[in-house]
Design a protein around this motif. Structure first.
Motif, PDB file in Angstrom:
ATOM      1  N   THR A   1      -2.704   4.994  11.471  1.00 26.17           N
ATOM      2  CA  THR A   1      -2.655   3.938  10.452  1.00 26.17           C
ATOM      3  C   THR A   1      -1.995   2.678  11.006  1.00 26.17           C
ATOM      4  O   THR A   1      -2.450   1.557  10.728  1.00 26.17           O
ATOM      5  N   THR A   2      -0.946   2.836  11.787  1.00 26.80           N
ATOM      6  CA  THR A   2      -0.323   1.658  12.403  1.00 26.80           C
ATOM      7  C   THR A   2      -1.253   1.033  13.440  1.00 26.80           C
ATOM      8  O   THR A   2      -1.271  -0.192  13.605  1.00 26.80           O
TER       9      THR A   2
ATOM     10  N   ALA B   1      -0.634  -8.135   4.900  1.00 24.10           N
ATOM     11  CA  ALA B   1      -0.260  -8.760   6.166  1.00 24.10           C
ATOM     12  C   ALA B   1      -1.006 -10.062   6.406  1.00 24.10           C
ATOM     13  O   ALA B   1      -0.459 -11.018   6.966  1.00 24.10           O
TER      14      ALA B   1
ATOM     15  N   ILE C   1      -1.885  -2.387   3.218  1.00 23.97           N
ATOM     16  CA  ILE C   1      -1.003  -3.080   4.154  1.00 23.97           C
ATOM     17  C   ILE C   1      -1.724  -4.181   4.943  1.00 23.97           C
ATOM     18  O   ILE C   1      -1.109  -5.193   5.304  1.00 23.97           O
ATOM     19  N   ILE C   2      -3.001  -4.011   5.207  1.00 18.74           N
ATOM     20  CA  ILE C   2      -3.743  -5.050   5.944  1.00 18.74           C
ATOM     21  C   ILE C   2      -3.929  -6.289   5.073  1.00 18.74           C
ATOM     22  O   ILE C   2      -3.731  -7.420   5.539  1.00 18.74           O
TER      23      ILE C   2
ATOM     24  N   LEU D   1       7.013  -3.099   8.231  1.00 17.08           N
ATOM     25  CA  LEU D   1       5.923  -2.185   7.893  1.00 17.08           C
ATOM     26  C   LEU D   1       6.440  -0.758   7.768  1.00 17.08           C
ATOM     27  O   LEU D   1       6.092  -0.027   6.838  1.00 17.08           O
TER      28      LEU D   1
ATOM     29  N   SER E   1       4.245  -5.438   3.527  1.00 15.54           N
ATOM     30  CA  SER E   1       3.215  -5.844   4.486  1.00 15.54           C
ATOM     31  C   SER E   1       3.095  -7.367   4.573  1.00 15.54           C
ATOM     32  O   SER E   1       2.736  -7.897   5.635  1.00 15.54           O
TER      33      SER E   1
ATOM     34  N   ALA F   1      -4.127   1.888   4.591  1.00 16.70           N
ATOM     35  CA  ALA F   1      -4.506   0.799   5.503  1.00 16.70           C
ATOM     36  C   ALA F   1      -4.989  -0.424   4.730  1.00 16.70           C
ATOM     37  O   ALA F   1      -4.666  -1.572   5.086  1.00 16.70           O
TER      38      ALA F   1
ATOM     39  N   PHE G   1      -3.878  -1.039  11.633  1.00 20.47           N
ATOM     40  CA  PHE G   1      -3.176  -2.178  11.045  1.00 20.47           C
ATOM     41  C   PHE G   1      -2.950  -3.271  12.088  1.00 20.47           C
ATOM     42  O   PHE G   1      -3.343  -4.434  11.894  1.00 20.47           O
TER      43      PHE G   1
ATOM     44  N   TRP H   1      -6.846   7.456  10.551  1.00 15.46           N
ATOM     45  CA  TRP H   1      -5.897   6.728   9.719  1.00 15.46           C
ATOM     46  C   TRP H   1      -6.114   7.011   8.239  1.00 15.46           C
ATOM     47  O   TRP H   1      -7.180   7.458   7.806  1.00 15.46           O
TER      48      TRP H   1
END
Length: 253
Positions: free
Chosen positions: A172-173, A81, A77-78, A155, A138, A74, A176, A69
């Motif tokens: 990467t998804t 989220a 976006i993490i 996303l 995110s 990452a 996540f 990833w």
């Protein structure tokens, strides 16, 4: 355990699409699972049933795409989220079944419509990473993931324009969704979503998800992505229309 045959009839395509998508196609089409199951049960119950299955699939994906990833992306976006999940937890009691159906339908219709619009307009140059854009989308992904496991739609609004390598994008998804799904265990448990009926139903339909994710991993380099996406986005659009009707009619009744 749920005994309605119609539920299991709907669960077959829902779990297969979710598994194949998470296994090899970025996980975005996992948005279809809750809308499909919501045709037979409440969106809240559908989300609770799917969470243990999602966590199981995440572990398989994490092992398959380990270390591939984009670490910088990452992180952005993490973090966003987790904020979105907190917002979802705080507002959970204010969201009724019809409101959630409307929310899911908007995500489903918007995501599928955005896909077809991009197909029509042709390719665009890759966008540069952005903390602002990544953080915004995110947070929305975290919120919609909490409410209906539909975080892949917002996303991907951020990730797809980056035009990452196919495997880097998938990995990467995977990292996540693995992290945020484990984070969601806390509020789902606190809100009492894991009843014995829901957990037993999760166990019964788990093999469908396993077949789906193994198929997705195998198909990752073997099927034209355009064909897969065209079929699934069409199906997702029709499902979104049905949920839009159900949500509006429910609120007006």
């Amino acid at each position: 355990m749920i005994e309605d045959p119609l539920f299991y009839l709907v669960a077959v395509p829902a779990l297969m699409i979710m598994g194949i998508s998470k296994g090899g196609f970025g996980g975005g089409l996992g948005v279809a699972a809750v809308p499909l199951l919501s045709l037979t049960i409440s969106p809240v119950q559908a989300a609770a049933i799917l969470l243990p299955i999602l966590i199981f699939m995440d572990l398989i994906g994490l092992w398959t795409f380990r270390g591939k990833w984009d670490k910088a992306t990452a992180k952005i976006i993490i973090c966003g989220a987790i904020v979105g999940i907190a917002i979802g937890t705080a507002s959970f009691k204010y969201l009724d079944e019809h409101t959630i159906k409307l929310l899911i339908s908007m995500v489903a219709l918007g995501f599928s419509g955005n896909y077809w619009l991009k197909q029509r307009n042709g390719a665009h140059p890759a966008k540069a990473p952005s903390v602002v854009r990544g953080g915004f989308w995110s947070v929305i992904a975290g919120f919609t993931s909490f409410a209906a496991h539909s975080g892949g739609a917002p996303l991907n609004v951020y990730l797809l324009p980056l035009k990452l390598d196919k495997t880097v994008f998938q990995a990467t998804t995977v990292i996540f969704f693995t992290i945020i799904n484990y984070v969601k265990l806390v509020p789902y448990t606190w809100l009492g979503q894991f009843s014995s009926e829901n957990l037993m139903t999760s166990l019964v339909i788990l093999p469908l998800a396993l077949v789906g994710i193994v198929s997705g991993i195998w198909l990752h380099t073997r099927i034209p992505e355009k064909l897969f996406y065209n079929l699934c986005y069409s199906f997702l659009f029709l499902t979104g229309l049905k949920l839009l009707y159900d949500g509006v009619s429910g609120m007006l009744s």
